[in-house]
Design an enzyme around this catalytic site. Structure first.
Site, PDB file in Angstrom:
ATOM      1  N   LYS A 120     -11.703   7.474 -24.172  1.00  9.96           N
ATOM      2  CA  LYS A 120     -10.605   7.646 -25.129  1.00  9.96           C
ATOM      3  C   LYS A 120     -10.160   6.270 -25.595  1.00  9.96           C
ATOM      4  CE  LYS A 120      -8.270  11.250 -26.639  1.00  9.96           C
ATOM      5  NZ  LYS A 120      -8.799  12.618 -26.672  1.00  9.96           N
TER       6      LYS A 120
HETATM    7  N1  GLU Z   1     -10.210  14.198 -29.671  1.00 11.83           N
HETATM    8  C1  GLU Z   1     -10.850  15.439 -29.380  1.00 11.83           C
HETATM    9  C2  GLU Z   1     -10.577  15.882 -27.946  1.00 11.83           C
HETATM   10  O1  GLU Z   1      -9.618  15.459 -27.332  1.00 11.83           O
HETATM   11  C3  GLU Z   1     -12.319  15.418 -29.732  1.00 11.83           C
HETATM   12  C4  GLU Z   1     -13.155  14.416 -29.025  1.00 11.83           C
HETATM   13  C5  GLU Z   1     -14.576  14.328 -29.546  1.00 11.83           C
HETATM   14  O2  GLU Z   1     -14.970  15.150 -30.357  1.00 11.83           O
HETATM   15  O3  GLU Z   1     -15.269  13.416 -29.115  1.00 11.83           O
HETATM   16  O4  GLU Z   1     -11.258  16.706 -27.411  1.00 11.83           O
END
Ligand code: GLU
Length: 430
Positions: A120
């Site tokens: 993240k």
């Molecule tokens: N931000 C989204 C999540 O928390 C998608 C992450 C992604 O597709 O890599 O799942």
């Protein structure tokens, strides 16, 4: 997992209104690790992110003044494959939050059987006070600072809070410029024109709808007799509401930062979306009665979808929740101290790491399509996602039954066991 030593579940620290997200993740991790008899070494390995990067992002503002922002990328684990996870822009972004969200991505991908690890990232900034040009500069500088971290085989970002297709386009372009070739697979959630996937934008909300319906079926609830409340009217909340309504459910409550709205006869979600398109928020929406924000989650309803932000269902309001099913569209909407209260009340909670995994699932499809250079129809995207969401739901459900724990702990057990077993087979390189 076999082990000679197990972990003692520690009582949560003294009462706090807003839980530290990393602690909140670890509370559940500890319970699952204990039940799995996870070896102490593996416990330590999986607790600690493999990489935590903090970068400084100096930007010349529109008046020429230089402002410095702080950016983060945390890679929690890359044992199952390249790390995957969104990038968020918000004033309260912190390293601890990134660590928790990165770990949640590891568990999410493991539950979905997607060959990705978890990561993240984020930039501490207030996007509502920044021009598009400033956001572009921040995004490009953030990307170039992390050029050795990102890559289709290394770490693949995606949109998250306050980032979107345009942000991903800037990341893809900056990365491609540095690499001297166009590299669409370095990010997902891109515009279609740049190699994005059909169905990606709606994927998280669609996944929520699928697991909610699967859970309803398990406990014998019929869509036509089901009332739903959705907190959050962004990409996840609005699509969940729209699709659940399409399935025959009645949406009786919706809300966003501007307020909460209730109509016991049912809210026309398309009209609400139209309203937001023209007015930015739900403020003044005429199709429902405005109620105090805190009452939204406590409305008499069958299904509650918290799809706004972290720590919305807490030890303070959990006992007032009347829904039979909670589908966690957001990441971390329930604090760990609320878990036992919801369990006591017999509420079926579909945990975030399962409920909102539709987004990363279609991200995986996007990455596959970019790498093969062959693009799928919307039907193919949606039907494969549905298959995978249902399979994941059933695996989590069975694990929870086997260990006699709530779905959340079942989900953690499934995920931790998978990553730990992979780690054991690969062995420790030293
Ligand atoms: N931000 C989204 C999540 O928390 C998608 C992450 C992604 O597709 O890599 O799942």
């Amino acid at each position: 997992m076999s082990s000679t030593q197990s972990f003692i579940y520690k009582e949560p620290a003294p009462i706090l209104d807003k839980e530290n997200p990393f602690e909140s993740m670890m509370q559940r991790f500890d319970i699952a690790a204990h039940l799995l008899n996870l070896e102490p070494g593996l416990y330590e390995y999986l607790k600690m992110p493999v990489r935590q990067v903090i970068v400084s992002i100096p930007i010349a503002m529109d008046n020429g003044e230089v402002k410095v922002f702080e950016g983060y990328r945390v890679i929690h684990n890359d044992i199952l494959g390249p790390s995957k996870g969104g990038i968020r822009y918000a004033p309260d972004v912190s390293l601890d939050e990134m660590k928790a969200l990165a770990a949640w991505m590891t568990w999410k991908c493991a539950i979905m059987s997607i060959p990705f690890g978890g990561a993240k990232g984020g930039v501490k900034c207030d996007p509502s006070k920044l021009s598009s040009l400033q956001l572009e500069k921040i995004t490009r500088r953030y990307t170039s600072n992390l050029i050795d971290i990102f890559g289709p085989d290394r770490d693949v970002p995606a949109p998250d809070m306050n980032t979107n297709e345009q942000t991903m386009a800037w990341i893809m372009d900056t990365y491609s410029m540095h690499m001297r070739r166009t590299e669409p697979a370095v990010v997902t959630g891109k515009p279609l024109l740049l190699g994005g996937s059909l169905g990606r934008r709606e994927a998280t909300g669609r996944g929520c709808m699928i697991v909610t319906l699967t859970a309803m079926e398990k406990i014998g609830m019929k869509p036509k007799d089901t009332s739903v409340v959705v907190q959050g009217f962004g990409n996840v909340g609005s699509v969940s509401a729209q699709l659940l309504r399409e399935q025959g459910c009645k949406i009786i409550g919706i809300g966003d930062i501007s307020g909460a709205f209730y109509n016991k006869k049912g809210i026309d979600v398309d009209k609400a979306l139209e309203w937001v398109k023209h007015n930015k928020t739900l403020a003044g929406f005429p199709g429902a009665e405005q109620i105090p924000q805190e009452e939204l989650l406590e409305l008499e309803c069958d299904v509650l979808v918290p799809a706004a932000k972290e720590d919305q269902i807490t030890q303070w309001n959990a006992s007032k929740i009347k829904a039979k099913i909670i589908c966690e569209g957001a990441n971390g909407p329930t604090s760990s101290k609320a878990d036992p209260i919801l369990q006591e009340k017999g509420i079926l909670v579909i945990p975030d790491i399962l409920a909102n995994a539709g987004g990363v699932t279609v991200s995986y499809f996007e990455w596959v399509q970019d790498r093969v250079g062959y693009f799928w129809s919307l039907d193919r995207v949606n039907s494969r996602m549905e298959q995978m969401m249902k399979a994941a739901f059933h695996s989590v459900y069975e694990t929870a039954e086997r260990y006699n724990v709530p779905l959340r702990i079942g989900a953690y057990i499934l995920a931790i066991d998978k990553v730990a077993r992979t780690l054991k087979i690969r062995g420790i390189y030293a």
